[in-house]
Scaffold this active site. Structure first.
Site, mmCIF file in Angstrom:
data_model
loop_
_atom_site.group_PDB
_atom_site.id
_atom_site.type_symbol
_atom_site.label_atom_id
_atom_site.label_comp_id
_atom_site.label_asym_id
_atom_site.label_seq_id
_atom_site.Cartn_x
_atom_site.Cartn_y
_atom_site.Cartn_z
ATOM 1 N N GLU A 146 0.820 -1.217 0.000
ATOM 2 C CA GLU A 146 0.000 0.000 0.000
ATOM 3 C C GLU A 146 0.852 1.264 0.000
ATOM 4 O O GLU A 146 0.524 2.232 -0.686
ATOM 5 C CB GLU A 146 -0.957 0.009 1.193
ATOM 6 C CG GLU A 146 -2.137 -0.953 1.064
ATOM 7 C CD GLU A 146 -1.810 -2.373 1.540
ATOM 8 O OE1 GLU A 146 -0.654 -2.611 1.941
ATOM 9 O OE2 GLU A 146 -2.706 -3.236 1.500
ATOM 10 N N HIS A 155 -11.485 -4.854 9.199
ATOM 11 C CA HIS A 155 -12.084 -4.716 7.862
ATOM 12 C C HIS A 155 -13.438 -4.018 7.927
ATOM 13 O O HIS A 155 -14.258 -4.174 7.031
ATOM 14 C CB HIS A 155 -12.300 -6.084 7.209
ATOM 15 C CG HIS A 155 -11.043 -6.807 6.825
ATOM 16 N ND1 HIS A 155 -10.143 -7.307 7.749
ATOM 17 C CD2 HIS A 155 -10.526 -7.114 5.610
ATOM 18 C CE1 HIS A 155 -9.151 -7.892 7.115
ATOM 19 N NE2 HIS A 155 -9.353 -7.784 5.819
#
Lengths: 340, 322
Positions: free
Chosen positions: A76, A145
């Site tokens: 990322e 999440h």
């Protein structure tokens, strides 16, 4: 403009597709955004592969090719940094960063690089990029999440932060975000992906920083965003049965934020409830209440109320997660309590 | 291609500009004229000069907190640099960035950077831009030995190689991450050995030897320009000044400092240039005099420049914010 019903997922896909057709400098990358699409062995029904873990980018790689729709390693920092660098040198990248919770691993590239670059360079650079990321609880996806966390990004000067609630808004706001010359965080609630709504076929934009009154009313203002708009509208229907006519203001963008729309509504209804799925400390909810307390105090007939997630991570168990997420019942009882 | 006489003068001038600029900033800092943190590049001149001479204005570089040398080698205006170090309105970034964020995107200089290892991911951006738009622009990512230990550099090198981006990673190994020696913080024998992990060429060169850097960088930059992907060059050198100004450099021994002075990149370059008759004493003297005047003028420019208007606090955050 011809409209038809499509899903929130399809609306987002369509915004990217139309913007990529319109501007060759728009590119898309992220983990699995092509997801195997266009590989030689992918044929027939398999041709479009994943298109992201929840299939939001499906069909874009076959149309635009792997030079403009790029899978990334699970890196990322590298690909968000690449988006910043590419944006400051001539591209308009859309970086898809799966879940907002994962932004923690690349936060430096967002808030020290992307957000500050223009300012540090004395205005002699711009960073026209979009980071798309999923937010929200309800999928039993547990603590890493399921967060919302958008308040963190609204806190950072240099970033814009957008949280759409309907397919129509999602398409128009994403088109604006892609054309915008500043870095935009674009947050998609995962429980909204299958929601259908009327969406024009053509390209259109909705300006960032303009709220939308999703329901007009005279009694109480509910300021909300994202999935909570729908819970608020459901609550409003129930309250209407009891003769309480609430106004639902969908912020759509929280940086910039439409202060005028909030104040205008509160001055009309004389009370405020903020419904926000994010955690409560130093949050959007506190920000809106602070605004109203500073600028419209004399108009208030009751204390401002905040309905938010608790100050906890998102729990896994359905029995717990359902407690975590603000509910229609809480909204109804809170609005009623203002009249007691 | 070997160094032509014309290029010899160019690289010499770049190195001298960097040295004189940094020595002057050290002096100004000691006098209290320069606010904030400054990290000086003196001692590492051969790296920026030997790499950037192969770049055009359309090529990009990312830099580090020790970025003055990169700016000068990439052609950023010296007056605007000095004014920026002072925090003046005429600075390269209108006084909003300072020493740690000097940038000039028009010149392909994407900013000194206060975050160690942040330049790696950023460098992938112009690399991706060049590949997507089909240009032949190359991006060089300068980073230090300290940054080599950041995960961002691993991610960036891997991504650049996965995407075959036109990049060159130049590690300026000056021996210390702040005060921590490379021998302590780096588990590898050579930082360049890590190139093997990404299947790209990796080489270690003497960071004080302009000729070696020039040749190695040329090969890597040509490779990138041909679309054959990234390379990693580790340049082993030293810095004369501390991590930042005010650092007494107690972590280096006197012997080490003496050893460094004996391998001064500018002295070595002059000596070899004269031996090979690529430079003359007269040319050297002319450059030295000219650059001294340039630096003097830069200081005058900075001191005479106005402070930014107080309204400048609020501008340049966004292109547009309703």
């Amino acid at each position: 403009m011809a409209t038809r019903k499509i899903t929130f997922r399809e609306a987002i896909n369509e915004a990217m597709r139309l913007e990529m057709r319109r501007d060759p400098t728009v590119i898309l990358f992220g983990e699995d955004v092509a997801g195997g699409a266009t590989l030689p062995h992918m044929e027939g029904e398999n041709k479009e592969a994943w298109g992201g873990v929840l299939a939001v980018t499906q069909g874009l790689a076959p149309e635009f090719g792997r030079n403009r729709v790029l899978d990334t390693p699970i890196s990322e920092s590298a690909f968000i940094g690449a988006a910043v660098g590419a944006a400051s040198t001539g591209l308009r990248p859309i970086a898809e960063l799966m879940f907002v919770d994962f932004l923690g691993v690349c936060f430096d590239q967002i808030f020290n690089q992307g957000a500050k670059l223009r300012y540090m360079f004395g205005g002699k650079a711009q960073v026209p990029m979009v980071i798309r990321s999923m937010i929200g609880a309800g999928l039993r996806a547990a603590a890493q999440h399921s967060g919302c966390l958008y308040s963190i990004f609204a806190h950072i000067p240099g970033l814009k932060t957008v949280v759409p609630s309907t397919p129509y808004d999602a398409k128009g706001l994403l088109s604006s975000a892609i054309r915008d010359n500043d870095p935009v965080m674009f947050f998609e609630h995962k429980l909204l992906y299958d929601m259908e709504g009327e969406v024009p076929e053509d390209n259109y934009t909705i300006p960032l920083g303009v709220a939308d009154v999703k329901r007009e009313g005279d009694n109480t203002t509910i300021v909300t965003l994202g999935r909570m708009v729908h819970l608020s509208l459901e609550a409003a229907e129930k309250l209407a049965g009891d003769g309480i006519d609430v106004e639902v203001v969908d912020l759509r963008s929280i940086s910039p934020i439409d202060e005028d729309a909030i104040l205008k509504s509160v001055k009309k209804t004389h009370s405020l409830v903020v419904v926000d799925e994010d955690n409560p400390r130093c949050s959007l909810a506190t920000d809106v209440v602070a605004l109203v307390a500073s600028e419209a105090f004399d108009y208030l007939d009751a204390p401002c109320k905040m309905i938010t997630a608790p100050h906890t991570p998102v729990p896994f168990s359905p029995a717990l997660e359902d407690v975590y997420i603000p509910s229609v019942d809480t909204i109804v009882s809170t609005v009623k309590s203002l009249r007691e | 291609m070997s160094l032509t006489s014309e290029k010899m003068i160019d690289v010499y001038e770049t190195m001298v500009k960097i040295r004189m600029f940094e020595d002057k900033v050290a002096e100004l800092f000691a006098e209290g004229k320069v606010p904030g943190f400054v990290h000086l590049y003196a001692g590492e001149e051969a790296i920026a000069a030997g790499v950037c001479i192969h770049l055009t204005e359309r090529d990009y570089i990312t830099s580090t907190h020790r970025g003055h040398g990169h700016c000068i080698a990439k052609g950023v205006n010296i007056n605007s640099m000095m004014a920026e170090v002072y925090g003046k309105a005429n600075g390269a970034c209108k006084g909003k960035g300072g020493s740690m964020h000097i940038a000039d995107v028009e010149k392909g200089m994407l900013g000194a950077n206060g975050i160690v290892g942040a330049g790696g991911p950023l460098a992938c951006g112009p690399g991706l831009m060049a590949k997507t738009l089909g240009t032949d622009q190359v991006t060089v990512c300068f980073f230090g030995d300290g940054a080599a230990e950041q995960g961002t550099m691993h991610e960036a090198m891997n991504l650049a190689c996965c995407w075959t981006l036109p990049l060159v990673f130049v590690c300026e190994n000056n021996g210390y991450a702040e005060s921590t020696p490379c021998s302590y913080h780096c588990a590898a024998k050579n930082i360049s050995d890590r190139a093997v992990a990404y299947d790209m060429p990796g080489v270690t060169v003497d960071g004080t030897d302009l000729f070696a850097i020039y040749e190695t960088a040329e090969e890597a930059i040509d490779r990138a320009r041909r679309g054959e992907g990234p390379s990693l060059i580790e340049c082993r050198g030293f810095r004369y000044y501390g991590h930042f100004e005010g650092d007494a450099i107690l972590y280096m021994t006197e012997e080490e400092k003496e050893h460094n002075r004996a391998r001064d990149p500018i002295d070595n370059f002059k000596k070899r240039g004269l031996e090979r008759r690529l430079l003359s004493e007269a040319q050297i003297a002319e450059v030295d005099t000219r650059v001294a005047a340039i630096i003097k003028e830069a200081v005058e420019f900075a001191e005479e420049s106005a402070w930014p208007d107080s309204e400048e606090v609020f501008t340049d955050v966004y292109v547009n914010y309703p």
